[in-house]
Write an enzyme that holds these catalytic residues in place. Structure first.
Site, PDB file in Angstrom:
ATOM      1  N   ASP A  38      19.847  95.817   6.936  1.00  0.00           N
ATOM      2  CA  ASP A  38      19.455  94.406   6.858  1.00  0.00           C
ATOM      3  C   ASP A  38      18.234  94.183   5.971  1.00  0.00           C
ATOM      4  OD1 ASP A  38      21.526  93.809   8.471  1.00  0.00           O
ATOM      5  OD2 ASP A  38      20.350  93.033  10.158  1.00  0.00           O
ATOM      6  N   ALA A  81      17.633  97.279  11.102  1.00  0.00           N
ATOM      7  CA  ALA A  81      19.038  97.683  11.287  1.00  0.00           C
ATOM      8  C   ALA A  81      19.586  98.508  10.127  1.00  0.00           C
ATOM      9  CB  ALA A  81      19.916  96.445  11.517  1.00  0.00           C
ATOM     10  N   ARG A 141      19.979 101.493   3.417  1.00  0.00           N
ATOM     11  CA  ARG A 141      21.063 100.518   3.428  1.00  0.00           C
ATOM     12  C   ARG A 141      21.026  99.844   4.785  1.00  0.00           C
ATOM     13  NH1 ARG A 141      25.644 100.954  -0.035  1.00  0.00           N
ATOM     14  NH2 ARG A 141      27.163  99.362   0.521  1.00  0.00           N
ATOM     15  N   ASN A 156      -0.119  89.532   7.025  1.00  0.00           N
ATOM     16  CA  ASN A 156       0.794  90.110   8.024  1.00  0.00           C
ATOM     17  C   ASN A 156       1.740  91.147   7.411  1.00  0.00           C
ATOM     18  OD1 ASN A 156       0.004  88.946  10.416  1.00  0.00           O
ATOM     19  ND2 ASN A 156       1.583  87.364  10.437  1.00  0.00           N
ATOM     20  N   GLU A 157       2.619  90.674   6.538  1.00  0.00           N
ATOM     21  CA  GLU A 157       3.642  91.586   6.011  1.00  0.00           C
ATOM     22  C   GLU A 157       4.404  91.006   4.839  1.00  0.00           C
ATOM     23  OE1 GLU A 157       5.047  88.671   7.762  1.00  0.00           O
ATOM     24  OE2 GLU A 157       4.977  89.990   9.514  1.00  0.00           O
ATOM     25  N   ASP A 174      -1.995  81.347  14.958  1.00  0.00           N
ATOM     26  CA  ASP A 174      -2.071  82.403  13.945  1.00  0.00           C
ATOM     27  C   ASP A 174      -1.508  81.905  12.623  1.00  0.00           C
ATOM     28  OD1 ASP A 174      -3.307  84.334  15.510  1.00  0.00           O
ATOM     29  OD2 ASP A 174      -1.402  85.088  16.302  1.00  0.00           O
ATOM     30  N   GLY A 175      -0.445  81.096  12.704  1.00  0.00           N
ATOM     31  CA  GLY A 175       0.159  80.537  11.500  1.00  0.00           C
ATOM     32  C   GLY A 175      -0.837  79.694  10.708  1.00  0.00           C
TER      33      GLY A 175
HETATM   34  P1  NAP Z   1       6.137  81.267  13.273  1.00  0.00           P
HETATM   35  O1  NAP Z   1       7.610  81.303  13.179  1.00  0.00           O
HETATM   36  O2  NAP Z   1       5.458  80.166  14.005  1.00  0.00           O
HETATM   37  O3  NAP Z   1       5.560  82.688  13.772  1.00  0.00           O
HETATM   38  C1  NAP Z   1       6.190  83.455  14.714  1.00  0.00           C
HETATM   39  C2  NAP Z   1       5.194  83.870  15.782  1.00  0.00           C
HETATM   40  O4  NAP Z   1       4.383  84.941  15.287  1.00  0.00           O
HETATM   41  C3  NAP Z   1       4.237  82.773  16.246  1.00  0.00           C
HETATM   42  O5  NAP Z   1       4.158  82.852  17.639  1.00  0.00           O
HETATM   43  C4  NAP Z   1       2.924  83.188  15.601  1.00  0.00           C
HETATM   44  O6  NAP Z   1       1.795  82.731  16.315  1.00  0.00           O
HETATM   45  C5  NAP Z   1       3.036  84.680  15.696  1.00  0.00           C
HETATM   46  N1  NAP Z   1       2.165  85.487  14.823  1.00  0.00           N
HETATM   47  C6  NAP Z   1       1.787  85.266  13.545  1.00  0.00           C
HETATM   48  N2  NAP Z   1       1.005  86.278  13.123  1.00  0.00           N
HETATM   49  C7  NAP Z   1       0.873  87.137  14.162  1.00  0.00           C
HETATM   50  C8  NAP Z   1       0.185  88.368  14.343  1.00  0.00           C
HETATM   51  N3  NAP Z   1      -0.524  88.919  13.350  1.00  0.00           N
HETATM   52  N4  NAP Z   1       0.275  88.983  15.547  1.00  0.00           N
HETATM   53  C9  NAP Z   1       1.005  88.466  16.548  1.00  0.00           C
HETATM   54  N5  NAP Z   1       1.672  87.310  16.448  1.00  0.00           N
HETATM   55  C10 NAP Z   1       1.619  86.653  15.258  1.00  0.00           C
HETATM   56  O7  NAP Z   1       5.559  81.304  11.766  1.00  0.00           O
HETATM   57  P2  NAP Z   1       4.040  81.486  11.360  1.00  0.00           P
HETATM   58  O8  NAP Z   1       3.141  81.057  12.481  1.00  0.00           O
HETATM   59  O9  NAP Z   1       3.891  80.885  10.028  1.00  0.00           O
HETATM   60  O10 NAP Z   1       3.910  83.062  11.250  1.00  0.00           O
HETATM   61  C11 NAP Z   1       4.581  83.792  10.242  1.00  0.00           C
HETATM   62  C12 NAP Z   1       4.870  85.135  10.824  1.00  0.00           C
HETATM   63  O11 NAP Z   1       5.951  85.074  11.723  1.00  0.00           O
HETATM   64  C13 NAP Z   1       5.308  86.163   9.817  1.00  0.00           C
HETATM   65  O12 NAP Z   1       4.222  86.700   9.107  1.00  0.00           O
HETATM   66  C14 NAP Z   1       6.014  87.164  10.706  1.00  0.00           C
HETATM   67  O13 NAP Z   1       5.127  88.184  11.136  1.00  0.00           O
HETATM   68  C15 NAP Z   1       6.414  86.381  11.928  1.00  0.00           C
HETATM   69  N6  NAP Z   1       7.858  86.480  12.111  1.00  0.00           N
HETATM   70  C16 NAP Z   1       8.316  87.193  13.163  1.00  0.00           C
HETATM   71  C17 NAP Z   1       9.663  87.398  13.355  1.00  0.00           C
HETATM   72  C18 NAP Z   1      10.099  88.217  14.529  1.00  0.00           C
HETATM   73  O14 NAP Z   1       9.251  88.617  15.322  1.00  0.00           O
HETATM   74  N7  NAP Z   1      11.389  88.508  14.651  1.00  0.00           N
HETATM   75  C19 NAP Z   1      10.584  86.857  12.465  1.00  0.00           C
HETATM   76  C20 NAP Z   1      10.106  86.122  11.392  1.00  0.00           C
HETATM   77  C21 NAP Z   1       8.721  85.951  11.212  1.00  0.00           C
HETATM   78  P3  NAP Z   1       1.351  81.173  16.336  1.00  0.00           P
HETATM   79  O15 NAP Z   1       2.333  80.478  17.205  1.00  0.00           O
HETATM   80  O16 NAP Z   1      -0.005  81.239  16.936  1.00  0.00           O
HETATM   81  O17 NAP Z   1       1.351  80.662  14.930  1.00  0.00           O
HETATM   82 MN    MN Z   2       3.236  79.538  13.931  1.00  0.00          MN
END
Ligand code: NAP
Ligand code: MN
Length: 264
Positions: free
Chosen positions: A150, A185, A148, A122-123, A45-46
């Site tokens: 995180d 939070a 107020r 995503n967000e 997805d990334g």
């Molecule tokens: P990453 O750290 O590799 O992403 C975290 C996980 O989110 C990976 O497993 C990624 O899939 C998955 N992911 C990305 N978009 C998704 C979606 N629309 N639905 C379900 N899972 C999804 O970094 P990245 O791959 O660049 O992705 C960035 C995204 O990480 C941000 O947009 C944010 O949504 C997410 N994130 C999540 C958290 C959390 O859940 N606490 C914290 C920070 C960021 P792949 O392994 O296939 O890439």
């Molecule tokens: Mn990823």
């Protein structure tokens, strides 16, 4: 038809990227990284998030399709074993297009007339670099609450399965042109009070965040993260633009949710 193929950069994804290029060239398609009609991503997805930002300036002319070389993804939902089938589809048959909503984020700074506009698949998340985030939250021009805590996460429907889900937000079907605000939070006591539930806003309902203290903010747009100083406001709404996915076979969203989070 012009195409591009992007890769996560690991050996498996790079090999598959090369294979796809060879096949598509054989079928007479033209490799064109600048103005592709279709962008095939290989990785996760990334990888698709990155491709989205690389081609965000020409979304109306670009279709995306994602192949996962790791676990099943939400944007990368084709298996490497299906590549031959996918390529024949791309080369030989007109494909359907499905559109998903995006989030528009406009950031304004004190002492600066210009604003910065971003699109997120995503967000957008907002945190304080130091201490809690203290921010007014207005909806449709009316003050809703003073937050107020995180931070806050404003997500698209297709992003609702990512960070938003980890915050207890609802999973929303991407046919709904909405945005979702989820709290990180929040502090709730006799002095500070927030709604405490995720909120889902329809199109044209703008959410405006106005930080109340002069702290640097860590603002993320998908996988991009930037520190912003002197932030006056962060305005979020459903974007006019959409992302277009090439659809070759039905793979219902709820089936992807089930396979990703519940199991077979
Ligand atoms: P990453 O750290 O590799 O992403 C975290 C996980 O989110 C990976 O497993 C990624 O899939 C998955 N992911 C990305 N978009 C998704 C979606 N629309 N639905 C379900 N899972 C999804 O970094 P990245 O791959 O660049 O992705 C960035 C995204 O990480 C941000 O947009 C944010 O949504 C997410 N994130 C999540 C958290 C959390 O859940 N606490 C914290 C920070 C960021 P792949 O392994 O296939 O890439
Ligand atoms: Mn990823």
């Amino acid at each position: 038809m012009h195409y591009a193929v992007t890769s996560r950069g690991d050996e498996t994804s790079n090999a598959l990227q090369q294979k796809i290029k060879n096949y598509l060239n054989e079928f007479g398609l033209i490799f064109d990284e600048d103005e592709p009609d279709i962008v095939v991503t290989v990785g996760g997805d990334g990888t698709l998030l990155q491709a989205f930002h690389d081609y965000a300036h020409r979304l109306d002319a670009t279709c995306f399709v994602g192949i996962h070389t790791g676990h099943l993804g939400f944007y990368a939902d084709w298996m490497p074993e299906e590549v031959e089938k996918l390529i024949i589809h791309i080369a030989k048959t007109p494909f359907q297009v499905v559109e998903y909503p995006l989030l528009e984020v406009v950031i304004r700074h004190f002492g600066d007339e210009k604003s910065e506009r971003y699109l997120a698949l995503n967000e957008c998340t907002v945190k304080s670099v130091e201490g809690s985030l203290v921010s007014n939250v207005s909806i449709k021009g009316e003050l809703f609450e003073t937050f107020r805590g995180d931070g806050l996460c404003v997500s698209t429907p297709s992003g609702s399965t990512a960070y938003n889900k980890a915050l207890g937000g609802a999973i929303l079907h991407p046919s709904l042109a909405t945005l979702q605000i989820a709290e990180m939070a929040s502090i709730n006591n006799r002095v500070y009070r927030t709604v405490g539930s995720p909120l889902v806003l329809p199109q044209h309902h703008t959410c405006l965040l106005k930080p109340l203290n002069d702290v640097d903010l860590q603002i993320t747009i998908d996988h991009y993260s930037l520190v912003h100083k002197k932030v006056k406001s962060i305005q979020c709404r459903v974007a006019d633009e959409k992302i277009r996915f090439a659809r070759f076979r039905p793979f219902p969203f709820w089936k992807r949710v089930k396979e990703s989070f519940v199991g077979d």
